[in-house]
Scaffold this motif. Structure first.
Motif, PDB file in Angstrom:
ATOM      1  N   LYS A  41     -14.971   7.423  39.103  1.00  0.00           N
ATOM      2  CA  LYS A  41     -16.170   7.806  38.777  1.00  0.00           C
ATOM      3  C   LYS A  41     -16.155   9.615  38.237  1.00  0.00           C
ATOM      4  N   ASN A  42     -15.044   9.944  39.152  1.00  0.00           N
ATOM      5  CA  ASN A  42     -14.668  11.674  39.282  1.00  0.00           C
ATOM      6  C   ASN A  42     -14.221  11.858  38.340  1.00  0.00           C
ATOM      7  N   ASP A  43     -13.510  10.697  37.792  1.00  0.00           N
ATOM      8  CA  ASP A  43     -12.241  10.882  36.549  1.00  0.00           C
ATOM      9  C   ASP A  43     -13.411  11.134  35.355  1.00  0.00           C
ATOM     10  N   LEU A  44     -14.251  10.450  35.216  1.00  0.00           N
ATOM     11  CA  LEU A  44     -14.982  10.041  34.492  1.00  0.00           C
ATOM     12  C   LEU A  44     -16.304  10.922  34.261  1.00  0.00           C
ATOM     13  N   LYS A  45     -16.313  11.968  34.934  1.00  0.00           N
ATOM     14  CA  LYS A  45     -17.585  12.602  35.252  1.00  0.00           C
ATOM     15  C   LYS A  45     -16.673  13.629  34.454  1.00  0.00           C
ATOM     16  N   LYS A  46     -15.509  14.007  34.419  1.00  0.00           N
ATOM     17  CA  LYS A  46     -14.983  15.294  33.802  1.00  0.00           C
ATOM     18  C   LYS A  46     -14.807  14.781  32.525  1.00  0.00           C
ATOM     19  N   ILE A  47     -15.261  13.950  31.740  1.00  0.00           N
ATOM     20  CA  ILE A  47     -15.484  14.000  30.464  1.00  0.00           C
ATOM     21  C   ILE A  47     -17.157  13.503  30.217  1.00  0.00           C
ATOM     22  N   PHE A  48     -17.709  13.285  30.358  1.00  0.00           N
ATOM     23  CA  PHE A  48     -19.343  12.754  30.502  1.00  0.00           C
ATOM     24  C   PHE A  48     -20.378  13.291  31.549  1.00  0.00           C
ATOM     25  N   PRO A  49     -21.451  13.857  31.497  1.00  0.00           N
ATOM     26  CA  PRO A  49     -22.228  14.304  32.533  1.00  0.00           C
ATOM     27  C   PRO A  49     -22.683  12.877  33.049  1.00  0.00           C
ATOM     28  N   ASP A  50     -23.039  13.177  34.534  1.00  0.00           N
ATOM     29  CA  ASP A  50     -23.409  12.325  35.502  1.00  0.00           C
ATOM     30  C   ASP A  50     -24.569  10.917  34.579  1.00  0.00           C
TER      31      ASP A  50
END
Length: 359
Positions: A41-50
């Motif tokens: 999830k922390n990496d996904l937040k680097k790409i997309f909004p919460d």
């Protein structure tokens, strides 16, 4: 205007995912599709909004074992359903994402090729399958035919290097333009106080050829730090001598600390572009690299590094000896890196798409 992003899969945050971050920054996609999403999830937040929703396929249920079903990737890509009210589809493809179908004839599909696509079945088939290649040959030949057919689906293709551009033309008979991927240079600081060690960075997987780097440094007392994680990490640790240190995965700040003080960055894999050598140059760290692929476009031999001719331990050792006889202008090395900035990529992507479809 509504926009959709289609990616092969989301697992770890690396160079290709940095491209996704920039694409999302420019286009603010209304929906995103992937064969599988197993990214932290922390990496996904680097790409997309919460709380951003990723639409996946049935391969999702296999989790991190999804690659075992590589022979179904084309099929499941064809089953991706992009909403009919989407105007622009951008596929980020290092394997099969280019094969997504339009849901309306009025849609514009632009595919950004992150690499030579689906190398499992093309250039690196022997590396991945070894002796099993002969048995798998009928399946591989079929997948190649499907891959070529699906490569005709994008309206336009953007390649991430001239090396990939030539491969796309030879393999798929498709023309493409080149837009170099973004490098987040702000995370890498210049340092002219180099220490007495070398560094190599990347995913510890077969095609990166970290095995050759370990072999070379096993034959000397020179210090080497290897940064990264991957399938071959345990194997390489077991054969490495004490002068070789493995850190595992590190975040950008930790990588910067090590990379900026290294006397040189070692790069022996054949990369389609290769972001890590540019990050090294942003630190003023010279690059010692195998003379093939993307580094021919990013490293200036004799000025920002040393390029060697053969992907072998002996050739690497010779290059290291040559490097140690030379003096480099470290400020010049850093300045060269900034021709590959994130801002440049985002401006070029926006301009390219805007010429085809106002955004």
């Amino acid at each position: 205007m509504k926009k959709a992003l289609v990616v092969d899969w989301l697992d770890k945050y690396g160079g290709a995912e940095r491209v996704l971050t920039s694409l999302q920054n420019v286009f603010q996609f209304n929906e995103t599709h992937a064969l599988v999403d197993i990214m932290k999830k922390n990496d996904l937040k680097k790409i997309f909004p919460d709380n951003y929703s990723i639409k996946t396929t049935l391969l999702q249920k296999f989790g991190r074992y999804f690659r075992a079903f590589f022979f179904t990737f084309h099929y499941f890509t064809s089953k991706i359903k992009v909403d009919k009210d989407i105007d622009l589809i951008i596929s980020s493809s290092h394997a099969v994402a280019k094969g997504v179908k339009k849901s309306s004839v009025n849609q514009l599909h632009i595919s950004y090729f992150q690499a030579r696509n689906f190398k499992y079945i093309w250039d690196e088939v022997d590396l991945y399958f070894g002796k099993a290649t002969f048995i798998l040959k009928p399946i591989i030949n079929l997948l190649r035919k499907i891959d070529v057919r699906q490569a005709q689906r994008p309206d336009f293709i953007i390649s991430n290097s001239k090396f990939v551009q030539n491969w796309v033309k030879q393999t798929y008979n498709r023309d493409s333009v080149v837009i170099y991927p973004p490098v987040s240079l702000e995370h890498f600081t210049f340092c002219d106080a180099k220490e007495d060690y070398y560094v190599a960075i990347g995913r510890i997987v077969p095609y990166k050829r970290f095995d050759l780097v370990v072999e070379a440094f096993n034959m000397s007392t020179k210090k080497l730090i290897i940064i990264g994680d991957g399938d071959q990490l345990s194997k390489l640790k077991s054969i490495a001598k004490p002068n070789i240190q493995f850190t595992g995965y590190l975040d950008s700040a930790e990588v910067n600390k090590i990379l900026s003080k290294a006397k040189a960055f070692i790069h022996i894999g054949l990369e389609d572009f290769g972001i890590a050598p540019i990050e090294a140059q942003a630190c003023g760290t010279p690059v010692i690299a195998y003379k093939a692929g993307g580094v021919l476009e990013t490293v200036i031999n004799g000025k920002t590094g040393i390029l060697f001719n053969e992907q072998t331990t002996a050739s690497l050792i010779t290059a290291i000896h040559e490097f140690e006889t030379k003096t480099f202008n470290l400020s010049e090395i850093r300045n060269h890196a900034f021709t590959f900035s994130r801002e440049r990529f985002e401006a070029e992507m926006k301009a390219y798409v805007s010429n085809l479809l106002p955004i």
